[in-house]
Design a protein around this motif. Structure first.
Motif, PDB file in Angstrom:
ATOM      1  N   MET A 111       0.810  -1.394   0.093  1.00  0.00           N
ATOM      2  CA  MET A 111       0.070  -0.105   0.109  1.00  0.00           C
ATOM      3  C   MET A 111       0.832   1.252  -0.036  1.00  0.00           C
ATOM      4  N   ALA A 112       0.535   2.295  -0.817  1.00  0.00           N
ATOM      5  CA  ALA A 112       1.400   3.383  -0.832  1.00  0.00           C
ATOM      6  C   ALA A 112       0.634   4.505   0.134  1.00  0.00           C
ATOM      7  N   ILE A 113       1.421   5.375   0.241  1.00  0.00           N
ATOM      8  CA  ILE A 113       0.774   6.807   0.927  1.00  0.00           C
ATOM      9  C   ILE A 113       1.800   7.745   0.470  1.00  0.00           C
ATOM     10  N   SER A 114       1.084   8.982   0.096  1.00  0.00           N
ATOM     11  CA  SER A 114       1.761   9.997  -0.437  1.00  0.00           C
ATOM     12  C   SER A 114       1.411  11.364   0.277  1.00  0.00           C
ATOM     13  N   LEU A 115       2.149  12.196   0.753  1.00  0.00           N
ATOM     14  CA  LEU A 115       1.958  13.432   1.376  1.00  0.00           C
ATOM     15  C   LEU A 115       2.517  14.548   0.385  1.00  0.00           C
ATOM     16  N   PRO A 116       2.080  15.909   0.748  1.00  0.00           N
ATOM     17  CA  PRO A 116       2.778  16.936  -0.080  1.00  0.00           C
ATOM     18  C   PRO A 116       4.192  17.087   0.536  1.00  0.00           C
ATOM     19  N   LEU A 117       4.934  17.391  -0.353  1.00  0.00           N
ATOM     20  CA  LEU A 117       6.572  17.461  -0.078  1.00  0.00           C
ATOM     21  C   LEU A 117       6.809  18.422   1.318  1.00  0.00           C
ATOM     22  N   ARG A 118       5.866  19.444   1.507  1.00  0.00           N
ATOM     23  CA  ARG A 118       5.922  20.428   2.772  1.00  0.00           C
ATOM     24  C   ARG A 118       5.569  19.546   4.275  1.00  0.00           C
ATOM     25  N   GLN A 119       4.925  18.427   3.840  1.00  0.00           N
ATOM     26  CA  GLN A 119       4.787  17.440   5.347  1.00  0.00           C
ATOM     27  C   GLN A 119       5.690  16.284   5.197  1.00  0.00           C
ATOM     28  N   ASN A 120       6.826  16.324   4.496  1.00  0.00           N
ATOM     29  CA  ASN A 120       7.779  14.864   4.459  1.00  0.00           C
ATOM     30  C   ASN A 120       8.062  14.742   5.878  1.00  0.00           C
ATOM     31  N   GLU A 121       8.263  15.381   6.790  1.00  0.00           N
ATOM     32  CA  GLU A 121       8.473  14.933   8.240  1.00  0.00           C
ATOM     33  C   GLU A 121       7.409  14.059   8.855  1.00  0.00           C
ATOM     34  N   ARG A 122       6.347  14.190   8.296  1.00  0.00           N
ATOM     35  CA  ARG A 122       5.130  13.366   8.919  1.00  0.00           C
ATOM     36  C   ARG A 122       5.287  11.984   8.149  1.00  0.00           C
ATOM     37  N   LEU A 123       5.779  11.629   7.011  1.00  0.00           N
ATOM     38  CA  LEU A 123       5.731  10.502   6.260  1.00  0.00           C
ATOM     39  C   LEU A 123       5.948   9.227   7.125  1.00  0.00           C
ATOM     40  N   LEU A 124       7.301   9.204   7.857  1.00  0.00           N
ATOM     41  CA  LEU A 124       7.641   7.881   8.346  1.00  0.00           C
ATOM     42  C   LEU A 124       6.512   7.721   9.711  1.00  0.00           C
ATOM     43  N   ALA A 125       6.062   8.749  10.347  1.00  0.00           N
ATOM     44  CA  ALA A 125       5.084   8.686  11.514  1.00  0.00           C
ATOM     45  C   ALA A 125       3.740   8.101  11.032  1.00  0.00           C
ATOM     46  N   GLU A 126       3.281   8.526   9.842  1.00  0.00           N
ATOM     47  CA  GLU A 126       2.149   8.113   9.334  1.00  0.00           C
ATOM     48  C   GLU A 126       2.307   6.591   8.877  1.00  0.00           C
ATOM     49  N   VAL A 127       3.476   6.132   8.317  1.00  0.00           N
ATOM     50  CA  VAL A 127       3.714   4.759   8.026  1.00  0.00           C
ATOM     51  C   VAL A 127       3.734   3.664   9.261  1.00  0.00           C
ATOM     52  N   VAL A 128       4.165   4.332  10.332  1.00  0.00           N
ATOM     53  CA  VAL A 128       4.159   3.539  11.568  1.00  0.00           C
ATOM     54  C   VAL A 128       2.736   3.614  12.190  1.00  0.00           C
ATOM     55  N   ARG A 129       2.169   4.597  11.959  1.00  0.00           N
ATOM     56  CA  ARG A 129       0.427   4.582  12.376  1.00  0.00           C
ATOM     57  C   ARG A 129      -0.367   3.774  11.670  1.00  0.00           C
ATOM     58  N   ILE A 130      -0.047   3.802  10.164  1.00  0.00           N
ATOM     59  CA  ILE A 130      -0.855   2.732   9.449  1.00  0.00           C
ATOM     60  C   ILE A 130      -0.453   1.422   9.784  1.00  0.00           C
ATOM     61  N   ARG A 131       0.871   0.809   9.631  1.00  0.00           N
ATOM     62  CA  ARG A 131       1.358  -0.341   9.808  1.00  0.00           C
ATOM     63  C   ARG A 131       0.731  -1.050  11.349  1.00  0.00           C
ATOM     64  N   SER A 132       0.795  -0.165  12.550  1.00  0.00           N
ATOM     65  CA  SER A 132       0.126  -0.635  13.698  1.00  0.00           C
ATOM     66  C   SER A 132      -1.230  -0.682  13.757  1.00  0.00           C
ATOM     67  N   GLY A 133      -1.811   0.038  13.081  1.00  0.00           N
ATOM     68  CA  GLY A 133      -3.413  -0.319  12.826  1.00  0.00           C
ATOM     69  C   GLY A 133      -3.880  -1.484  12.184  1.00  0.00           C
ATOM     70  N   MET A 134      -3.052  -1.758  11.099  1.00  0.00           N
ATOM     71  CA  MET A 134      -3.317  -2.726  10.220  1.00  0.00           C
ATOM     72  C   MET A 134      -2.885  -4.241  10.997  1.00  0.00           C
ATOM     73  N   THR A 135      -1.645  -4.000  11.887  1.00  0.00           N
ATOM     74  CA  THR A 135      -1.420  -5.045  12.752  1.00  0.00           C
ATOM     75  C   THR A 135      -2.545  -5.649  13.823  1.00  0.00           C
ATOM     76  N   ALA A 136      -3.014  -4.641  14.356  1.00  0.00           N
ATOM     77  CA  ALA A 136      -4.165  -4.838  15.295  1.00  0.00           C
ATOM     78  C   ALA A 136      -5.449  -5.373  14.568  1.00  0.00           C
ATOM     79  N   ALA A 137      -5.616  -4.918  13.351  1.00  0.00           N
ATOM     80  CA  ALA A 137      -6.839  -5.367  12.584  1.00  0.00           C
ATOM     81  C   ALA A 137      -6.667  -6.627  12.253  1.00  0.00           C
ATOM     82  N   CYS A 138      -5.392  -7.004  11.830  1.00  0.00           N
ATOM     83  CA  CYS A 138      -5.130  -8.432  11.500  1.00  0.00           C
ATOM     84  C   CYS A 138      -5.192  -9.542  12.597  1.00  0.00           C
TER      85      CYS A 138
END
Length: 72
Positions: A30-57
């Motif tokens: 699954m891919a996630i894209s953010l505006p370049l000005r929000q680059n610093e949020r990218l890794l935190a969003e990946v971690v948040r999505i992965r932890s949510g998917m892990t709990a759902a699984c």
């Protein structure tokens, strides 16, 4: 499968990351894209999505096991 976050600029002015998702022997991404000005949020969003998917699984697996053992 080890988690991988790969930063790329696929569209001008954006940053993206691919998130691997595995279920048994199947794998997708699954891919996630953010505006370049929000680059610093990218890794935190990946971690948040992965932890949510892990709990759902985990929940889905527990529900499957319960239903398999307690057929209605």
């Amino acid at each position: 499968m080890q988690p991988v976050a790969e930063r790329r600029e696929y569209a001008l002015g954006t940053v993206s990351a691919a998130i691997p998702i595995t279920a048994g022997s199947s794998a997708v991404a699954m891919a996630i894209s953010l505006p370049l000005r929000q680059n610093e949020r990218l890794l935190a969003e990946v971690v948040r999505i992965r932890s949510g998917m892990t709990a759902a699984c985990r929940f889905a697996n527990l529900l499957y096991q319960y239903l398999k053992n307690h057929s209605l």
